[in-house]
Design a protein around this motif. Structure first.
Motif, PDB file in Angstrom:
ATOM      1  N   ASP A 123      -0.588 -15.419  10.190  1.00  0.00           N
ATOM      2  CA  ASP A 123      -1.904 -14.777  10.257  1.00  0.00           C
ATOM      3  C   ASP A 123      -3.016 -15.814  10.132  1.00  0.00           C
ATOM      4  OD1 ASP A 123      -0.826 -12.240  10.596  1.00  0.00           O
ATOM      5  OD2 ASP A 123      -1.013 -11.696   8.468  1.00  0.00           O
ATOM      6  N   ASP A 127      -5.688 -16.580  13.036  1.00  0.00           N
ATOM      7  CA  ASP A 127      -7.122 -16.475  12.746  1.00  0.00           C
ATOM      8  C   ASP A 127      -7.822 -17.792  13.050  1.00  0.00           C
ATOM      9  OD1 ASP A 127      -6.800 -13.852  11.960  1.00  0.00           O
ATOM     10  OD2 ASP A 127      -6.928 -14.269   9.800  1.00  0.00           O
ATOM     11  N   LYS A 132     -11.537 -16.967  13.704  1.00  0.00           N
ATOM     12  CA  LYS A 132     -11.834 -16.110  12.562  1.00  0.00           C
ATOM     13  C   LYS A 132     -11.773 -16.844  11.221  1.00  0.00           C
ATOM     14  CE  LYS A 132     -10.237 -11.882  14.779  1.00  0.00           C
ATOM     15  NZ  LYS A 132      -9.219 -10.833  14.772  1.00  0.00           N
TER      16      LYS A 132
END
Length: 136
Positions: A123, A127, A132
Motif C-alpha cells: 500500500d 501510494d 499519495k
C-alpha cells in the motif's frame, strides 16, 4: 399402495448418494484426488453400489468441504490425516483434535499478521507511485 407410491416413499427414506463424477462437479476436486483422499485415510471408506461404484453421501460432501478449509489454512496432509484418524477413533479424542486445530489457528493468525505487514508495504509503495505519499 401402488408401485409409484412405494418407489417415492423409498426415495424419500433413502438419503441422496452421489457418484464420483457428481462429487467432482460439486467440489472441484478431481476424481484422482477423491480416490487419493480415501486411499490415504483422509476420508473414511466411501460406500459402494452393488456394482462397486463409489456412492458419496451428504456427510461425505460436508467432510470434503471441511477438508478444503483445512487445506486453505495450510495444514499439512499428514496433520489432516491425523485429524481424520482422531475423528474416527471417537469422542475420547476431542482434546487432541482441539489441540491440533488450535495449533493450526495460531499458525494461520501468524501468517495473517505477516500478510498484513506485507500489504502495508505494498500500500505504501502504491501510494508512493500514485503521488499519495511523500516521495522518498
Amino acid at each position: 399402495m401402488s408401485l409409484t407410491q412405494t418407489q417415492t416413499q423409498t426415495q424419500m427414506q433413502t438419503p441422496p448418494r452421489y457418484t464420483i463424477s457428481e462429487v467432482e462437479a460439486r467440489t472441484g476436486l478431481s476424481q484422482h484426488t477423491l480416490r487419493w483422499y480415501e486411499r490415504i485415510g483422509l476420508m473414511r471408506q466411501v460406500d459402494r453400489s452393488h456394482s462397486g461404484q463409489r456412492r458419496f453421501s451428504d456427510g461425505d460432501l460436508q467432510w470434503l468441504a471441511f477438508v478444503g478449509k483445512l487445506r486453505t489454512t495450510g495444514m499439512s496432509v499428514a496433520d489432516m490425516v491425523r485429524y481424520a484418524e482422531l475423528v474416527r477413533e471417537g469422542e475420547h479424542t476431542v482434546d487432541q483434535r482441539r489441540e491440533l486445530l488450535e495449533r493450526t489457528r495460531n499458525e494461520v493468525r501468524a501468517r495473517i499478521s505477516e500478510l498484513n505487514d506485507a500489504l502495508a508495504v505494498l500500500d505504501f509503495k502504491i501510494d508512493l507511485y500514485t503521488g499519495k505519499a511523500a516521495r522518498q
